[in-house]
Design a protein around this motif. Structure first.
Motif, PDB file in Angstrom:
ATOM      1  N   CYS A  89      49.043  36.763  41.833  1.00 46.74           N
ATOM      2  CA  CYS A  89      47.701  37.392  42.794  1.00 46.74           C
ATOM      3  C   CYS A  89      46.575  36.240  42.593  1.00 46.74           C
ATOM      4  CB  CYS A  89      47.531  38.999  42.378  1.00 46.74           C
ATOM      5  SG  CYS A  89      45.937  39.608  42.375  1.00 46.74           S
ATOM      6  N   SER A  90      45.383  36.093  43.582  1.00 44.69           N
ATOM      7  CA  SER A  90      45.298  34.907  43.605  1.00 44.69           C
ATOM      8  C   SER A  90      43.505  36.004  42.539  1.00 44.69           C
ATOM      9  CB  SER A  90      44.316  34.742  44.652  1.00 44.69           C
ATOM     10  OG  SER A  90      43.864  35.820  45.203  1.00 44.69           O
ATOM     11  N   LYS A  91      43.375  37.547  42.443  1.00 48.01           N
ATOM     12  CA  LYS A  91      41.948  38.135  42.044  1.00 48.01           C
ATOM     13  C   LYS A  91      43.040  38.453  40.989  1.00 48.01           C
ATOM     14  CE  LYS A  91      39.591  38.845  44.907  1.00 48.01           C
ATOM     15  NZ  LYS A  91      37.807  37.864  45.275  1.00 48.01           N
ATOM     16  N   SER A  92      44.060  38.583  40.233  1.00 52.29           N
ATOM     17  CA  SER A  92      44.371  38.882  39.016  1.00 52.29           C
ATOM     18  C   SER A  92      44.496  36.997  37.772  1.00 52.29           C
ATOM     19  CB  SER A  92      45.610  38.647  38.842  1.00 52.29           C
ATOM     20  OG  SER A  92      46.208  39.345  37.659  1.00 52.29           O
ATOM     21  N   GLN A 116      41.868  35.081  38.965  1.00 53.31           N
ATOM     22  CA  GLN A 116      40.451  34.687  38.878  1.00 53.31           C
ATOM     23  C   GLN A 116      40.788  35.270  37.328  1.00 53.31           C
ATOM     24  OE1 GLN A 116      38.427  35.446  42.257  1.00 53.31           O
ATOM     25  NE2 GLN A 116      39.664  34.394  43.024  1.00 53.31           N
ATOM     26  N   GLY A 117      40.965  36.906  36.991  1.00 53.03           N
ATOM     27  CA  GLY A 117      40.704  37.067  35.840  1.00 53.03           C
ATOM     28  C   GLY A 117      41.049  36.629  35.027  1.00 53.03           C
ATOM     29  N   ARG A 137      38.733  43.364  40.523  1.00 50.71           N
ATOM     30  CA  ARG A 137      37.618  43.140  41.702  1.00 50.71           C
ATOM     31  C   ARG A 137      36.386  44.158  42.116  1.00 50.71           C
ATOM     32  NH1 ARG A 137      42.373  42.539  45.703  1.00 50.71           N
ATOM     33  NH2 ARG A 137      43.718  41.757  44.236  1.00 50.71           N
ATOM     34  N   PRO A 138      34.952  43.220  42.459  1.00 51.45           N
ATOM     35  CA  PRO A 138      35.255  42.133  41.837  1.00 51.45           C
ATOM     36  C   PRO A 138      35.945  41.429  40.935  1.00 51.45           C
ATOM     37  CG  PRO A 138      32.884  42.014  42.105  1.00 51.45           C
ATOM     38  CD  PRO A 138      33.900  43.700  42.820  1.00 51.45           C
ATOM     39  N   THR A 139      35.674  40.150  40.518  1.00 47.78           N
ATOM     40  CA  THR A 139      36.259  39.283  38.690  1.00 47.78           C
ATOM     41  C   THR A 139      34.767  39.982  37.805  1.00 47.78           C
ATOM     42  OG1 THR A 139      37.469  37.504  39.793  1.00 47.78           O
ATOM     43  CG2 THR A 139      36.980  37.768  37.461  1.00 47.78           C
TER      44      THR A 139
END
Length: 113
Positions: free
Chosen positions: A10-13, A15-16, A104-106
């Motif tokens: 997951c791209s958001k993960s 990023q986190g 979400r958002p990071t």
């Protein structure tokens, strides 16, 4: 101890995770798809997030649409679905002691560091 409930695909993960790495703080990575969370752990996360179980569900996942959408489910049934299908859990989740956020958002992650 800071924990990130992480899905490497997951791209958001990702990023986190990068945000946490950039802070130079110690943290633990929990790959919840490899090691599914227990009902108790899911309940603890929901409590720390201060949300209803349905708010932790990724409702656009095929598993949800095919098996649960448009059904009347109790909170317990939703938690059982999250435990049976970890892919349904929103991500990333970051916890720090008794605080938690869905990243979400990071930038939300910074609010609990």
């Amino acid at each position: 101890m800071i924990k990130i409930y992480h899905n490497p695909r997951c791209s958001k993960s990702r990023q986190g995770l990068q945000l946490l790495e950039d802070t130079n703080q110690e943290f633990e990575i929990i790959k919840y798809l490899d090691n599914p969370l227990s009902i108790k752990e899911i309940r603890e996360i929901i409590t720390a997030l201060n949300i209803k179980p349905i708010e932790l569900v990724r409702k656009n996942e095929a598993i949800w649409k095919d098996n649960y959408k448009n059904k009347t489910l109790t909170d317990n049934q939703i938690i059982e679905a999250l435990q049976a299908h970890p892919k349904l859990i929103e991500r990333p989740i970051v916890t720090n002691k008794n605080l938690a956020v869905i990243g979400r958002p990071t930038e939300l992650i910074k609010t609990i560091l």
